[in-house]
Design a protein around this motif. Structure first.
Motif, PDB file in Angstrom:
ATOM      1  N   ILE A 165       0.863  -1.186   0.000  1.00 35.15           N
ATOM      2  CA  ILE A 165       0.000   0.000   0.000  1.00 35.15           C
ATOM      3  C   ILE A 165       0.894   1.230   0.000  1.00 35.15           C
ATOM      4  N   ARG A 166       0.669   2.099  -0.979  1.00 35.95           N
ATOM      5  CA  ARG A 166       1.452   3.332  -1.093  1.00 35.95           C
ATOM      6  C   ARG A 166       0.531   4.544  -1.004  1.00 35.95           C
ATOM      7  N   GLN A 167       1.067   5.594  -0.450  1.00 36.09           N
ATOM      8  CA  GLN A 167       0.341   6.863  -0.395  1.00 36.09           C
ATOM      9  C   GLN A 167       1.332   7.987  -0.637  1.00 36.09           C
ATOM     10  N   SER A 168       0.976   8.897  -1.529  1.00 36.24           N
ATOM     11  CA  SER A 168       1.861  10.014  -1.893  1.00 36.24           C
ATOM     12  C   SER A 168       3.239   9.505  -2.319  1.00 36.24           C
ATOM     13  N   GLY A 169       3.265   8.353  -3.004  1.00 34.64           N
ATOM     14  CA  GLY A 169       4.506   7.814  -3.528  1.00 34.64           C
ATOM     15  C   GLY A 169       5.372   7.077  -2.536  1.00 34.64           C
ATOM     16  N   ARG A 170       4.918   6.898  -1.299  1.00 35.61           N
ATOM     17  CA  ARG A 170       5.727   6.249  -0.269  1.00 35.61           C
ATOM     18  C   ARG A 170       5.057   4.960   0.199  1.00 35.61           C
ATOM     19  N   VAL A 171       5.878   3.930   0.452  1.00 37.68           N
ATOM     20  CA  VAL A 171       5.355   2.663   0.950  1.00 37.68           C
ATOM     21  C   VAL A 171       4.902   2.835   2.388  1.00 37.68           C
ATOM     22  N   CYS A 172       3.666   2.429   2.660  1.00 34.98           N
ATOM     23  CA  CYS A 172       3.106   2.510   4.013  1.00 34.98           C
ATOM     24  C   CYS A 172       2.934   1.131   4.644  1.00 34.98           C
ATOM     25  N   VAL A 173       2.512   0.153   3.846  1.00 34.84           N
ATOM     26  CA  VAL A 173       2.215  -1.184   4.359  1.00 34.84           C
ATOM     27  C   VAL A 173       2.707  -2.213   3.346  1.00 34.84           C
ATOM     28  N   SER A 174       3.314  -3.296   3.852  1.00 31.98           N
ATOM     29  CA  SER A 174       3.687  -4.434   3.021  1.00 31.98           C
ATOM     30  C   SER A 174       3.079  -5.688   3.643  1.00 31.98           C
ATOM     31  N   CYS A 175       2.402  -6.469   2.821  1.00 37.30           N
ATOM     32  CA  CYS A 175       1.698  -7.658   3.312  1.00 37.30           C
ATOM     33  C   CYS A 175       2.105  -8.861   2.468  1.00 37.30           C
ATOM     34  N   ARG A 176       2.526  -9.938   3.133  1.00 33.38           N
ATOM     35  CA  ARG A 176       2.930 -11.175   2.456  1.00 33.38           C
ATOM     36  C   ARG A 176       2.064 -12.326   2.967  1.00 33.38           C
ATOM     37  N   VAL A 177       1.567 -13.120   2.035  1.00 36.49           N
ATOM     38  CA  VAL A 177       0.615 -14.180   2.367  1.00 36.49           C
ATOM     39  C   VAL A 177       1.002 -15.473   1.675  1.00 36.49           C
ATOM     40  N   ARG A 178       0.960 -16.575   2.412  1.00 34.67           N
ATOM     41  CA  ARG A 178       1.014 -17.910   1.811  1.00 34.67           C
ATOM     42  C   ARG A 178      -0.412 -18.452   1.766  1.00 34.67           C
ATOM     43  N   LEU A 179      -0.790 -19.007   0.621  1.00 36.94           N
ATOM     44  CA  LEU A 179      -2.173 -19.432   0.469  1.00 36.94           C
ATOM     45  C   LEU A 179      -2.281 -20.537  -0.570  1.00 36.94           C
ATOM     46  N   HIS A 180      -3.475 -21.114  -0.649  1.00 39.58           N
ATOM     47  CA  HIS A 180      -3.823 -22.028  -1.720  1.00 39.58           C
ATOM     48  C   HIS A 180      -5.066 -21.485  -2.417  1.00 39.58           C
ATOM     49  N   ALA A 181      -5.121 -21.671  -3.727  1.00 47.26           N
ATOM     50  CA  ALA A 181      -6.335 -21.396  -4.488  1.00 47.26           C
ATOM     51  C   ALA A 181      -7.069 -22.726  -4.636  1.00 47.26           C
ATOM     52  N   PHE A 182      -8.113 -22.908  -3.843  1.00 46.16           N
ATOM     53  CA  PHE A 182      -8.809 -24.193  -3.760  1.00 46.16           C
ATOM     54  C   PHE A 182     -10.010 -24.259  -4.692  1.00 46.16           C
ATOM     55  N   ASP A 183     -10.334 -25.473  -5.092  1.00 50.08           N
ATOM     56  CA  ASP A 183     -11.665 -25.755  -5.603  1.00 50.08           C
ATOM     57  C   ASP A 183     -12.614 -25.584  -4.417  1.00 50.08           C
ATOM     58  N   PRO A 184     -13.637 -24.718  -4.519  1.00 52.71           N
ATOM     59  CA  PRO A 184     -14.495 -24.446  -3.358  1.00 52.71           C
ATOM     60  C   PRO A 184     -15.082 -25.695  -2.726  1.00 52.71           C
ATOM     61  N   ALA A 185     -15.558 -26.644  -3.524  1.00 47.34           N
ATOM     62  CA  ALA A 185     -16.172 -27.850  -2.956  1.00 47.34           C
ATOM     63  C   ALA A 185     -15.170 -28.622  -2.100  1.00 47.34           C
ATOM     64  N   HIS A 186     -13.907 -28.642  -2.523  1.00 47.31           N
ATOM     65  CA  HIS A 186     -12.878 -29.384  -1.804  1.00 47.31           C
ATOM     66  C   HIS A 186     -12.597 -28.759  -0.436  1.00 47.31           C
ATOM     67  N   ILE A 187     -12.397 -27.433  -0.387  1.00 49.29           N
ATOM     68  CA  ILE A 187     -12.070 -26.807   0.892  1.00 49.29           C
ATOM     69  C   ILE A 187     -13.273 -26.793   1.825  1.00 49.29           C
ATOM     70  N   PHE A 188     -14.498 -26.677   1.283  1.00 53.48           N
ATOM     71  CA  PHE A 188     -15.678 -26.714   2.152  1.00 53.48           C
ATOM     72  C   PHE A 188     -15.846 -28.102   2.772  1.00 53.48           C
ATOM     73  N   ALA A 189     -15.476 -29.152   2.029  1.00 50.52           N
ATOM     74  CA  ALA A 189     -15.545 -30.511   2.582  1.00 50.52           C
ATOM     75  C   ALA A 189     -14.526 -30.677   3.712  1.00 50.52           C
ATOM     76  N   ILE A 190     -13.321 -30.126   3.528  1.00 56.82           N
ATOM     77  CA  ILE A 190     -12.309 -30.175   4.588  1.00 56.82           C
ATOM     78  C   ILE A 190     -12.800 -29.428   5.824  1.00 56.82           C
ATOM     79  N   GLU A 191     -13.352 -28.249   5.617  1.00 57.39           N
ATOM     80  CA  GLU A 191     -13.853 -27.448   6.735  1.00 57.39           C
ATOM     81  C   GLU A 191     -14.950 -28.190   7.491  1.00 57.39           C
ATOM     82  N   HIS A 192     -15.884 -28.789   6.752  1.00 60.73           N
ATOM     83  CA  HIS A 192     -17.000 -29.492   7.390  1.00 60.73           C
ATOM     84  C   HIS A 192     -16.497 -30.683   8.208  1.00 60.73           C
ATOM     85  N   ALA A 193     -15.550 -31.434   7.649  1.00 57.26           N
ATOM     86  CA  ALA A 193     -15.020 -32.591   8.374  1.00 57.26           C
ATOM     87  C   ALA A 193     -14.321 -32.161   9.661  1.00 57.26           C
ATOM     88  N   GLN A 194     -13.541 -31.084   9.619  1.00 57.46           N
ATOM     89  CA  GLN A 194     -12.877 -30.598  10.830  1.00 57.46           C
ATOM     90  C   GLN A 194     -13.894 -30.101  11.846  1.00 57.46           C
TER      91      GLN A 194
END
Length: 271
Positions: free
Chosen positions: A204-233
């Motif tokens: 995130i930059r404002q007036s040309g200066r970096v204010c926030v840096s965010c790094r994320v590890r993630l998976h792009a799931f098939d929705p049906a697959h991740i909802f099944a995992i969530e339900h089982a847990q």
């Protein structure tokens, strides 16, 4: 209005920022315009900041047309993405607008609706945008970008972003003025039909200066697959909670890292 030559107009939710003479709320600007007596040679340029949406800006421009003030020719409020694209029930909670994506890169403008509950429910008396709202904006942009950039297998819907790790650096405050988000998405392992491993970085930059840096590890799931995992847990957690004496302390086998859903919002994903 006699000064300053540039006047930033913000939503009433950012009224604390009006300690600066060059910042005014929409309500106060309307009052000034209504009682204004023109003074030759003094025509401040009014620029929209955060908390000003397209309808409010159009209304203010109409009022300015009859007063000794002028809207900025090259500035307008960002157009928010539709709420379903960032999985929100309320459009007032959408924090990104004018979103764009191509070749693994994506970006948007920060938009903070005046009526968003994330501002109304924040009690700190400050001039800046709350940090948790900025994390949420980054999260929304990643959610949107995954659906845009990661193609689903044939017959499946848009990929569903699921976060496994989040790291955020706050370098300086973000104030209720225009701000830009820019990001990249990178595949970090062999793609599968059910999931694609990714890392995302958003700045995130404002007036040309970096204010926030965010790094994320993630998976792009098939929705049906991740909802099944969530339900089982959820079922196993309900069973263990009903019989606490029988808990062994062992963890269930799950995909890499306990999945924390990106889509419901960063405030819900926090431990």
């Amino acid at each position: 209005m006699t000064s300053p030559r540039i006047l930033w107009v913000v939503g009433e939710s950012f009224s604390r920022a009006t300690v600066h003479p060059q910042v005014v709320t929409a309500r106060d600007l309307r009052d000034r315009l209504a009682r204004h007596t023109p003074e030759p040679g003094i025509r401040p340029t009014v620029v929209p900041g955060l908390g000003i949406d397209e309808n409010t800006w159009a209304d203010l421009c109409e009022s300015m047309a009859e007063a000794d003030a002028r809207p900025a020719d090259t500035h307008r409020p960002p157009r928010p993405v539709p709420r379903h694209r960032v999985l929100k029930h309320a459009q007032d909670n959408v924090l990104i607008g004018d979103a764009r994506a191509a070749d693994g890169r994506f970006g948007a403008r920060l938009t903070v609706p005046n009526e968003t509950e994330m501002i109304r429910d924040h009690t700190a008396d400050q001039q800046h945008v709350p940090g948790m709202l900025l994390i949420e904006a980054c999260t929304q942009l990643i959610t949107w970008a995954v659906a845009e950039l990661v193609a689903p297998p044939p017959g499946q819907g848009d990929r569903y972003a699921v976060m496994h790790a989040l790291e955020t650096d706050f370098e300086r405050f973000v104030f209720p003025l225009p701000a830009e988000l820019d990001g990249t998405l990178r595949v970090t392992g062999p793609p599968e039909d059910h999931r694609v491993p990714l890392t995302a970085e958003v700045t995130i930059r404002q007036s040309g200066r970096v204010c926030v840096s965010c790094r994320v590890r993630l998976h792009a799931f098939d929705p049906a697959h991740i909802f099944a995992i969530e339900h089982a847990q959820a079922m196993r957690t309900l069973e263990r909670s009903a019989h606490p004496a029988g808990q062994t302390g062992t963890a269930d086998p799950v995909p890499p890292g306990p999945p924390i859903l990106v889509s419901p919002g960063a405030q819900e994903a926090a431990p």
